[in-house]
Scaffold this motif. Structure first.
Motif: not given
Length: 376
Positions: A174-189
């Motif tokens: 959930r972002g400032p404008d509402g829900p969203g879907l994001y692609a994230v590199d697993t190495a950063r998690v």
């Protein structure tokens, strides 16, 4: 969109020749790389997934890109073919991220036209949908992760299936404008393994601390895309459950044909014949439900949600019953760690809780067909 009430001659629920050929190829790969008797030892090892099996499925057979159009590097097939693959993977209780990567994550990427589709279809990378594996298609949009104005993601997600094997994560936030879907590199998690009932499908908790994410779908589409992906996953999970149930029945019948007691083949006792006959009927019904759900999803019919709810609520119970019968009718050997039947029982039970419990799907089904609840 086709009329769901008109069954086209080439769209019946029988397996086509192409689907049978695909089944044979997948079964041969599984026989070479993932025999059931080798499952207990692999699950005890540091890496439950077999890279050679994934290469055979994704690159040699092309199973990872079945629902991806040819123009994007896939096979240009449909979810019916993906269901056949999952049926065989369930039959082998295969420890592979096919459902999470080639179905759940790929469904999101297809809906958003993401550039990551090519490597996923080629089997070069895998992805996972960062939601608890128990999430159903009918719940609210997840709120465990927040997105900043620049797409940085912060928060936690628990019990994500196959996150340890994924190169890419699809994260609802959930972002400032509402829900969203994001692609994230697993190495950063930060990925923390957790104990799972199903040893062949590891779970992990994710911690995101300002991980950079690329927006795939904004507030106008994110909730619908996520719901559709979860609905697709639940519908095709029924095919995996069908495969689990079929292996349990076949293996139990084979065992009872060979074991002797009181000077007779155990399978000749009438009481056991009746139990196996009832189980066969249950599996026949599960096959019809799973095939109908896969076909409706492939054709995007108006009744797809109804057929998915039917399959998801029925096939899970059948798989658990088949696995319980297999454990009991194998006698003492069925209670040992060395025999793989206990892994099928754990897979069946874990699948029954995944992507919505049977009760949750029945509740949704009642609403979809406007069936009122019993009066109090």
């Amino acid at each position: 969109m086709t009329d769901p009430d008109v069954l086209q001659p080439d769209q019946d629920l029988l397996y086509s020749q192409a689907e049978q050929d695909l089944r044979s190829a997948v079964r041969a790969a599984l026989a070479g790389h993932c025999p059931p008797q080798a499952l207990p030892a692999r699950c005890e090892g540091p890496e439950p997934y077999n890279p050679a099996l994934w290469r055979a499925l994704a690159r040699e057979i092309g199973a990872a890109g079945l629902q991806v159009p040819e123009a994007l590097g896939g096979a240009g097939a449909s979810l019916r073919e993906s269901a056949v693959v999952l049926e065989e993977l369930g039959r082998a209780c295969a420890p592979t991220p096919y459902l999470t990567s080639a179905v759940l994550a790929t469904s999101v990427l297809l809906a958003t036209g993401a550039e990551e589709l090519g490597p996923l279809a080629a089997g070069e990378r895998t992805a996972a949908l960062a939601v608890p594996f128990s999430n159903s298609p009918y719940g609210p949009f997840p709120g465990g992760v927040r997105a900043g104005a620049a797409g940085e993601l912060t928060g936690t997600v628990t019990s994500v299936a196959d996150a340890r094997a994924a190169d890419l994560l699809i994260v609802p936030a959930r972002g400032p404008d509402g829900p969203g879907l994001y692609a994230v590199d697993t190495a950063r998690v930060t990925v923390r393994p957790r104990v799972a009932l199903d040893l062949t499908r590891p779970l992990a908790d994710l911690a995101l601390n300002g991980a950079p994410g690329r927006l795939l779908a904004g507030p106008d589409r994110a909730a619908d895309v996520l719901r559709r992906a979860l609905l697709t996953g639940a519908g095709l999970l029924a095919s995996e459950q069908l495969g689990v149930a079929q292996w349990c029945l076949d293996t139990t019948v084979s065992h009872l044909r060979e074991r002797r007691q009181f000077g007779r083949v155990v399978g000749s006792f009438q009481a056991l014949k009746h139990r196996l006959a009832e189980l066969w009927l249950d599996i026949a019904g599960a096959r019809a439900a799973a095939r109908a759900a896969a076909d409706a999803l492939a054709r995007q019919t108006d009744d797809a949600a109804v057929l998915v709810a039917v399959a998801a609520s029925h096939c899970g119970a059948v798989a658990v019953r088949a696995a319980e019968e297999a454990v009991q009718l194998h006698g003492g050997i069925g209670m040992t760690w060395e025999h793989p039947v206990h892994l099928y029982l754990k897979r069946a039970k874990a699948d029954q809780l995944a992507l919505g419990t049977p009760g949750r799907h029945r509740e949704a089904l009642a609403a979809l067909v406007e069936l009122p609840a019993p009066a109090a």
